[in-house]
Design an enzyme around this catalytic site. Structure first.
Site, short mmCIF file in Angstrom:
data_model
loop_
_atom_site.label_atom_id
_atom_site.label_comp_id
_atom_site.label_asym_id
_atom_site.label_seq_id
_atom_site.Cartn_x
_atom_site.Cartn_y
_atom_site.Cartn_z
N CYS A 122 -8.46 -5.85 -9.66
CA CYS A 122 -8.06 -4.86 -10.66
C CYS A 122 -7.65 -3.61 -9.87
O CYS A 122 -8.51 -2.90 -9.33
CB CYS A 122 -9.24 -4.59 -11.57
SG CYS A 122 -8.82 -3.77 -13.10
N CYS A 172 -7.41 -1.04 1.45
CA CYS A 172 -6.37 -1.49 2.38
C CYS A 172 -7.02 -1.59 3.75
O CYS A 172 -7.69 -0.66 4.20
CB CYS A 172 -5.22 -0.48 2.41
SG CYS A 172 -3.99 -0.84 3.69
N CYS A 215 0.34 3.18 3.60
CA CYS A 215 0.77 2.68 4.92
C CYS A 215 1.79 1.55 4.86
O CYS A 215 2.19 1.02 5.88
CB CYS A 215 -0.44 2.23 5.73
SG CYS A 215 -1.21 0.70 5.13
N CYS A 241 -5.26 1.14 6.45
CA CYS A 241 -5.43 2.60 6.38
C CYS A 241 -6.68 3.03 5.63
O CYS A 241 -7.00 4.22 5.57
CB CYS A 241 -4.20 3.24 5.75
SG CYS A 241 -4.02 2.94 3.99
N CYS A 288 0.86 -1.18 0.00
CA CYS A 288 0.00 0.00 0.00
C CYS A 288 0.90 1.24 0.00
O CYS A 288 1.80 1.35 0.82
CB CYS A 288 -0.90 0.00 1.23
SG CYS A 288 -1.92 1.48 1.38
#
Length: 182
Positions: A171, A148, A102, A151, A99
């Site tokens: 995707c 995510c 984070c 976060c 990510c």
């Protein structure tokens, strides 16, 4: 004018990808394969430690300061990068996709595949606990948003037209990811 054409093209690509969705009941074999992937993912998560998923909470001002304008637009405001424009859509490196907000491990290059959609696609996440999903009814179509888990960053969408063993196609926007070579 160019931006409007690009946006219209993105909508057409999205609508075409929705028309390719496979509907119907999952087979027992597919369900078993998903369970095996989930079990392996859970084992990875346990090895990473109990504090791995502590929530990351920042103000809008903090996110704007940390992220580029494009990263902010995609991850915090649920945007979408233009088709075939992302850094990782045709990327072949071996490693982990994290990510961008984070640094949580999200996807492995081992589950990446060429879906032909113009965005990086994966058939599984590193661990079920690292992502969460939410209903997305924007664009007049029912989709499943991928976020995510740590976060809350918007990553992209998941569809049920991917390859075995899961049958899923995550995707994901390249801008929402950071690649780390292994």
């Amino acid at each position: 004018m160019k931006a409007r054409l690009a946006t219209a093209f993105q909508v057409v690509v999205l609508l075409l990808s929705f028309s390719l969705l496979v509907t119907g009941e999952e087979t027992t074999t597919a369900q078993r394969q998903r369970a095996n992937v989930s079990k392996r993912s859970s084992q990875l998560t346990k090895q990473e430690g109990a504090n791995m998923l502590e929530k990351v909470i920042k103000s809008d001002q903090e996110w704007r300061r940390i992220l580029t304008p494009e990263q902010y637009r995609i991850t915090r405001k649920k945007g979408t990068e233009r088709v075939f424009s992302g850094e990782y859509h045709d990327f072949k490196g071996k490693g982990i996709y994290r990510c961008v907000c984070c640094d949580l491990d999200l996807f492995s290059s081992g589950s990446k595949f060429d879906s032909g959609t113009g965005w990086p696609s994966f058939w599984a996440s590193i661990a079920e606990e690292h992502i969460k999903t939410a209903a997305d009814n924007s664009l007049f179509v029912k989709r499943t948003e991928v976020l995510c888990h740590r976060c809350g960053a918007h990553l992209g969408h998941v569809f049920h037209d991917g390859p075995p063993p899961t049958g899923l196609r995550y995707c994901i926007n390249s801008v929402a990811l950071k690649f780390v070579e292994t």
